[in-house]
Design a protein around this motif. Sequence first.
Motif, PDB file in Angstrom:
ATOM      1  N   MET A   1      -0.153  74.587 -97.618  1.00 44.67           N
ATOM      2  CA  MET A   1      -0.782  73.499 -98.675  1.00 44.67           C
ATOM      3  C   MET A   1       0.282  71.587 -98.455  1.00 44.67           C
ATOM      4  O   MET A   1       0.358  71.311 -99.411  1.00 44.67           O
ATOM      5  N   ALA A   2       1.056  71.631 -97.069  1.00 47.56           N
ATOM      6  CA  ALA A   2       1.795  70.726 -97.517  1.00 47.56           C
ATOM      7  C   ALA A   2       0.774  69.048 -97.940  1.00 47.56           C
ATOM      8  O   ALA A   2      -0.633  68.821 -97.170  1.00 47.56           O
ATOM      9  N   GLY A   3       0.944  68.265 -98.100  1.00 49.33           N
ATOM     10  CA  GLY A   3       0.456  67.141 -98.927  1.00 49.33           C
ATOM     11  C   GLY A   3      -0.240  67.444-100.024  1.00 49.33           C
ATOM     12  O   GLY A   3      -1.017  66.027-100.518  1.00 49.33           O
ATOM     13  N   LEU A   4      -0.199  68.516-100.455  1.00 48.18           N
ATOM     14  CA  LEU A   4      -1.042  68.651-101.576  1.00 48.18           C
ATOM     15  C   LEU A   4      -0.584  68.181-102.716  1.00 48.18           C
ATOM     16  O   LEU A   4       1.096  68.338-102.641  1.00 48.18           O
ATOM     17  N   PRO A   5      -1.201  67.827-103.862  1.00 48.57           N
ATOM     18  CA  PRO A   5       0.179  67.604-105.354  1.00 48.57           C
ATOM     19  C   PRO A   5       0.583  68.160-105.694  1.00 48.57           C
ATOM     20  O   PRO A   5      -0.126  69.516-105.500  1.00 48.57           O
ATOM     21  N   VAL A   6       2.084  68.507-106.360  1.00 44.83           N
ATOM     22  CA  VAL A   6       2.570  69.115-105.981  1.00 44.83           C
ATOM     23  C   VAL A   6       1.991  69.804-108.293  1.00 44.83           C
ATOM     24  O   VAL A   6       2.083  68.701-109.290  1.00 44.83           O
ATOM     25  N   ILE A   7       1.971  70.495-108.716  1.00 44.46           N
ATOM     26  CA  ILE A   7       1.049  70.806-110.252  1.00 44.46           C
ATOM     27  C   ILE A   7       2.116  72.208-110.634  1.00 44.46           C
ATOM     28  O   ILE A   7       2.441  72.647-109.918  1.00 44.46           O
ATOM     29  N   ASN A   8       2.005  72.130-112.186  1.00 43.35           N
ATOM     30  CA  ASN A   8       2.516  73.124-112.796  1.00 43.35           C
ATOM     31  C   ASN A   8       1.559  74.070-113.288  1.00 43.35           C
ATOM     32  O   ASN A   8       0.039  74.386-113.580  1.00 43.35           O
ATOM     33  N   ALA A   9       1.336  75.635-112.824  1.00 43.94           N
ATOM     34  CA  ALA A   9       0.588  76.753-113.028  1.00 43.94           C
ATOM     35  C   ALA A   9       0.740  76.895-114.632  1.00 43.94           C
ATOM     36  O   ALA A   9      -0.236  77.466-115.019  1.00 43.94           O
ATOM     37  N   ALA A  10       1.224  76.120-115.547  1.00 40.95           N
ATOM     38  CA  ALA A  10       1.207  76.248-116.689  1.00 40.95           C
ATOM     39  C   ALA A  10      -0.821  75.529-117.777  1.00 40.95           C
ATOM     40  O   ALA A  10      -1.332  74.792-116.713  1.00 40.95           O
ATOM     41  N   PRO A  11      -0.336  76.366-118.965  1.00 35.36           N
ATOM     42  CA  PRO A  11      -2.190  75.505-119.546  1.00 35.36           C
ATOM     43  C   PRO A  11      -2.375  74.393-118.695  1.00 35.36           C
ATOM     44  O   PRO A  11      -1.640  73.130-119.508  1.00 35.36           O
ATOM     45  N   ILE A  12      -3.429  73.375-118.429  1.00 32.46           N
ATOM     46  CA  ILE A  12      -3.479  72.202-118.352  1.00 32.46           C
ATOM     47  C   ILE A  12      -3.046  71.181-119.591  1.00 32.46           C
ATOM     48  O   ILE A  12      -4.260  71.773-120.983  1.00 32.46           O
ATOM     49  N   ARG A  13      -3.041  70.857-119.916  1.00 38.91           N
ATOM     50  CA  ARG A  13      -2.543  69.124-120.594  1.00 38.91           C
ATOM     51  C   ARG A  13      -3.253  68.009-120.286  1.00 38.91           C
ATOM     52  O   ARG A  13      -2.331  66.767-120.139  1.00 38.91           O
ATOM     53  N   VAL A  14      -4.123  67.960-120.284  1.00 40.07           N
ATOM     54  CA  VAL A  14      -5.121  66.595-120.255  1.00 40.07           C
ATOM     55  C   VAL A  14      -6.099  66.074-121.036  1.00 40.07           C
ATOM     56  O   VAL A  14      -6.530  66.754-122.036  1.00 40.07           O
ATOM     57  N   SER A  15      -6.371  64.914-121.353  1.00 39.56           N
ATOM     58  CA  SER A  15      -7.352  64.610-122.383  1.00 39.56           C
ATOM     59  C   SER A  15      -9.177  64.686-122.231  1.00 39.56           C
ATOM     60  O   SER A  15      -9.072  65.624-120.950  1.00 39.56           O
ATOM     61  N   SER A  16      -8.778  64.821-123.058  1.00 38.22           N
ATOM     62  CA  SER A  16     -10.592  65.731-123.155  1.00 38.22           C
ATOM     63  C   SER A  16     -12.144  65.170-122.193  1.00 38.22           C
ATOM     64  O   SER A  16     -12.852  65.753-122.324  1.00 38.22           O
ATOM     65  N   THR A  17     -11.193  63.757-122.183  1.00 37.15           N
ATOM     66  CA  THR A  17     -12.669  62.593-121.677  1.00 37.15           C
ATOM     67  C   THR A  17     -11.596  62.902-120.536  1.00 37.15           C
ATOM     68  O   THR A  17     -12.663  62.172-119.452  1.00 37.15           O
ATOM     69  N   THR A  18     -10.991  63.547-119.661  1.00 37.84           N
ATOM     70  CA  THR A  18     -11.241  64.007-118.221  1.00 37.84           C
ATOM     71  C   THR A  18     -11.833  64.925-117.844  1.00 37.84           C
ATOM     72  O   THR A  18     -12.066  66.155-118.466  1.00 37.84           O
ATOM     73  N   MET A  19     -12.811  64.256-116.293  1.00 41.07           N
ATOM     74  CA  MET A  19     -13.014  65.395-115.276  1.00 41.07           C
ATOM     75  C   MET A  19     -12.328  66.743-115.317  1.00 41.07           C
ATOM     76  O   MET A  19     -13.520  68.062-115.570  1.00 41.07           O
ATOM     77  N   PRO A  20     -11.577  67.485-115.006  1.00 42.80           N
ATOM     78  CA  PRO A  20     -10.587  68.469-115.185  1.00 42.80           C
ATOM     79  C   PRO A  20     -11.004  68.762-116.081  1.00 42.80           C
ATOM     80  O   PRO A  20     -11.511  69.973-116.174  1.00 42.80           O
ATOM     81  N   GLN A  21     -11.186  68.939-117.248  1.00 43.25           N
ATOM     82  CA  GLN A  21     -11.137  69.531-118.506  1.00 43.25           C
ATOM     83  C   GLN A  21     -12.541  69.679-119.217  1.00 43.25           C
ATOM     84  O   GLN A  21     -12.150  70.893-119.640  1.00 43.25           O
ATOM     85  N   ARG A  22     -13.230  68.573-119.046  1.00 43.40           N
ATOM     86  CA  ARG A  22     -14.739  68.878-119.033  1.00 43.40           C
ATOM     87  C   ARG A  22     -15.198  69.789-117.946  1.00 43.40           C
ATOM     88  O   ARG A  22     -16.451  71.149-118.381  1.00 43.40           O
ATOM     89  N   GLU A  72      -7.199  64.153-108.536  1.00 44.81           N
ATOM     90  CA  GLU A  72      -6.141  63.775-107.539  1.00 44.81           C
ATOM     91  C   GLU A  72      -6.111  62.988-106.646  1.00 44.81           C
ATOM     92  O   GLU A  72      -6.236  62.289-105.382  1.00 44.81           O
ATOM     93  N   LEU A  73      -6.966  64.756-105.516  1.00 46.32           N
ATOM     94  CA  LEU A  73      -6.680  63.856-104.123  1.00 46.32           C
ATOM     95  C   LEU A  73      -9.061  63.070-103.603  1.00 46.32           C
ATOM     96  O   LEU A  73      -8.595  61.919-103.169  1.00 46.32           O
TER      97      LEU A  73
END
Length: 284
Positions: A1-22, A72-73
Amino acid sequence: MAGLPVINAAPIRVSSTTMPQRVVRALYDEIHLTPKPGLVDRANSGAHHDMDHELFICSIEAIAPWFVVFHELGKAHADQPEMMQLRLLRPAGIACEQAMFQATGGVNTHKGGIFSLGLLCSAAGRLEAQGCRLSRQAVCQQVSQFCHGLVARELVQRNRQASTGERLFQQFGLAGARGEAESGFQTVTRYILPGWQDEACEERRLHLALLRLMAVNPDTNLVSRGGLSGLRYVQRSARQVLSTQWTHEQLHQMDQALIARHLSPGGSADLLSVAMVLADLPEV
């Protein structure tokens, strides 16, 4: 999966206004909604024998981080033409499906949702990177542009054994999730979002949206399980319930009827999640 953003498998900690959180919130709200005729919910497994509420929760936990990746992509490739976006997203989509299958022991709980909701996240990321306002119209237009020509490319039968999606398209002209995405989710924008505020109670609003989807959506999950007669039965049943001041008991009775016929409107469940995400955005 070269080139993909590195992410942590922990629960998402993002603002409730972001699309992933929605998106993740919509997935949880959809699986918690009970009763859902023919579908997995808190009460039972619907018309399924290989999945339950707990398995869906495990699946959501596994795929949730990937919606940040799709977002992010969309940002990272915002300078690339719309026609290239699906190809750029495909490796992440495959990896997200693999995470789902690993969490569920090979059971397909969210493949349709990954496709549709991943596209929403990528479209939002692209718009944000371009400095555009996030709205239902803008996001749906981006998804439609991403998927331009998708049905023709992937559902026109080739010189090999046809997939289920190709077979249903060839036999009945049903384009499924691909067609819905290429249209910019027109089933949702035409039939569901205009009446989103018809119910003040959130739970009843979601049930109403699901019933309306079941009444109009040419759900390939239903046709695959029960043929066109199965699809028409569910559409007719949903319209009958909608014609009344429906209650939970009526939904429960419809649930039992669909379970007895092994009918699961999974495509409508996916579109319910899409509707929840889009309803959280301004119209234009």
